[in-house]
Write a protein that holds these residues in place. Structure first.
Motif: not given
Lengths: 240, 333
Positions: B14-16, B21-22, B41-43, B222-227
């Motif tokens: 199941r894709g994003p 979930v969180a 901030s993240l999901v 800090r969250l500096i990268a998300d990918g």
């Protein structure tokens, strides 16, 4: 929850420390004390053998409920097991409840062993007196289980060990485990928790009536220790 | 065990976007004057396998603690399955393997894992859990007599003792040798393939590279990268070009210095190694300059180098910002 209680009991019975402090130490001390006081007829209003029967039974229950609990909690806070448990579906009170329940199970053998020993030494009580005494000692042990929980959460895990030993030793000396104090110091010492616990045992043993002051003091300690345990436990959960 | 591209990218699951979930919403955590976590901030979506990277002190553990409800955020909100973390844990939706998670001593492995199965609202059979974690042969050993790697496997068994939707692993392979690590991740992949969401913190970047379909990088709170790992590597920009030049081909080495987009140049003997910001332009220019490169290779940098590149960039940005602030203050005076 019941699985955790079962595991906790299993652990206590497997533990060598438990065996030494709650079964062997009181047994040996009983024989030593009865011989050391061989010339004295009575102490605290009862015979020497009866006095030390109660004193050693309380020594056993206090060792099991206080030092074992406090040490375990300190170690498990340090190792992170307490934290891991909070990430299971176990209810929040489950950990402490299991500790106290396993204490209740582990103090019974120490009371029974001393009873059997005292009986073989010639101490005689009626069936109802044995039962009343046993129950009094057993239930009194819960108060010390609460104190054990409080001590286990009293400080940083690394520094708890000496705190436990000091509290434990001072309580035993003041409480009459090795004999009673006289004079004004004795008047003070008889209001310490262990002394009251022993007093309660002797009252149950002789069938005398309990005076209001003793009763109030016992209840006071119970409430104090339980509140302290609850407070320190909550504080620990907030912090970590 | 083979892993198809589809599994690795999560495209087969199941894709994003098909649920939550969180979620961290503008979450900060302050310890005295120190901001351990700064406005994150993240999901997390169902079925994702997410690697959580960062140096020691970057704020990973504090974030995981907040995710699990072990700490409360100073600001913002953390939700698990739309509710509080504590509720999600009580509902058995989360299995957790903590780095610092001690084990109960004086009991056998089977007894301890059995307890974890029993306390989970949808617990599995203890023998199945032991087999999945590969510790059937340890079942009758005392917990206190295990090696570090064996302990980790028992922790993993506890984390997977029931039918949880999210599995959180904090540095799960610390203390394992290479073989044990490979075995561990093949078991873990099976968990992810079963549709569970997996979040793991690690400092082995090759693990994140080969297992995660999403990578989060934390740095100084800090969250500096998300990918994806590929996106993060691309963001670091660097590609490595290497080739040999033979003397009989008559090359003028001084021309190498004029190539475009070159960030580093190393010539040793006949071998040339170039770091490039734009590999396509550099390679085209190599041919245009009349070189005859032999055995030409163009490779992306590993996630590890990308990680150092982007955290380094962030440090430089922070420093210049701090310097700017100091200058502003000086000017104001």
């Amino acid at each position: 929850m019941t699985t955790l209680i079962k595991l906790e009991i299993l652990r206590v019975l497997r533990n060598r420390r438990y065996l030494v402090f709650t079964l062997i130490l009181p047994t040996v001390l009983y024989l030593v004390m009865v011989n050391a006081y061989g010339k004295v007829d009575s102490l605290g209003g009862v015979s020497i053998k009866a006095y030390f029967m109660v004193a050693m039974a309380t020594l056993g229950t206090v060792s099991a409920s206080m030092t074992t609990n406090a040490n375990r909690i300190a170690l498990e806070r340090k190792s992170g097991w307490a934290r891991q448990l909070r990430l299971t579906a176990l209810p929040g009170y489950g950990y402490v409840a299991a500790k106290i329940a396993s204490t209740a199970a582990s103090t019974l053998p120490s009371i029974l062993v001393i009873f059997v020993l005292a009986y073989s030494e010639g101490v005689r009580l009626s069936a109802s007196e044995w039962l009343l005494l046993g129950l009094t000692l057993w239930i009194g042990g819960f108060v010390f289980a609460a104190l054990g929980v409080a001590l286990g959460y009293s400080a940083a895990p690394d520094s708890i060990q000496p705190i436990i030993m000091i509290v434990y030793t001072v309580m035993l000396i003041l409480g009459g485990t090795y004999g009673q104090f006289g004079g004004s110091f004795g008047a003070f010492a008889k209001w310490t928790p262990m002394a009251l616990y022993n007093q309660l045992g002797r009252v149950a043993q002789t069938g005398a009536s309990l005076d209001g002051g003793t009763m109030a003091a016992v209840l006071g300690y119970a409430v104090a220790f339980i509140s302290l345990a609850a407070f320190l436990y909550q504080r620990d959960r907030r912090e970590s | 065990m083979s892993t198809s591209v589809e599994q690795r990218t999560g495209a087969g699951r199941r894709g994003p976007g098909s649920g939550e979930v969180a979620a961290f919403r503008n979450v900060s955590k302050q310890f005295g004057a120190v901001k351990a976590v700064n406005d994150i901030s993240l999901v997390l979506h169902p079925g994702e396998t997410v690697a959580f990277l960062g140096r020691n002190g970057a704020g990973k553990s504090t974030s995981i603690d907040m995710l699990l409800g072990l700490r409360d955020p100073s600001a913002g909100s953390v939700t698990l399955f739309g509710g509080t973390p504590r509720q999600a844990i009580l509902d058995g939706r989360v299995g957790v393997m903590l780095q610092s998670g001690g084990l109960m001593p004086d009991v056998k492995v089977r007894e301890l894992v059995g307890f974890a199965c029993g306390v989970h609202p949808r617990g599995y059979q203890v023998d199945a859990v032991l087999a999945t974690a590969g510790i059937t042969e340890l079942a009758d050993r005392m917990v206190d007599k295990l090696s570090g790697g064996q302990e980790q496997r028992v922790r993993f068994a506890i984390a997977t003792a029931g039918d949880s939707d999210l599995i959180v692993l904090d540095e799960p392979t610390t203390g394992m040798d290479v073989k044990a690590r490979q075995a561990f991740w093949s078991v873990m992949r099976a968990q992810a393939d079963a549709g569970r969401t997996v979040l793991f913190a690690t400092h082995y970047l090759e693990e994140a590279d080969s297992i995660a379909d999403r990578v989060l990088v934390m740095h100084n709170g800090r969250l500096i990268a998300d990918g994806t790992a590929a996106e993060i590597k691309a963001r670091a920009g660097q590609r490595k070009i290497s080739f040999d030049l033979h003397p009989q081909d008559g090359a003028d080495l001084s021309l190498l210095k004029l190539l475009p987009a070159v960030s580093s140049l190393d010539v040793s003997g006949h071998t040339v190694r170039i770091g490039s910001e734009d590999a396509d332009a550099t390679v085209a220019a190599i041919y245009r300059a009349g070189f005859y490169p032999r055995g030409l290779e163009v490779a992306g940098v590993g996630l590890e180098q990308a990680f150092f590149a982007i955290t380094g960039e962030q440090d430089a940005a922070d420093e210049s910002a701090a310097l700017g602030n100091a200058l502003d203050k000086g000017n104001a005076r």
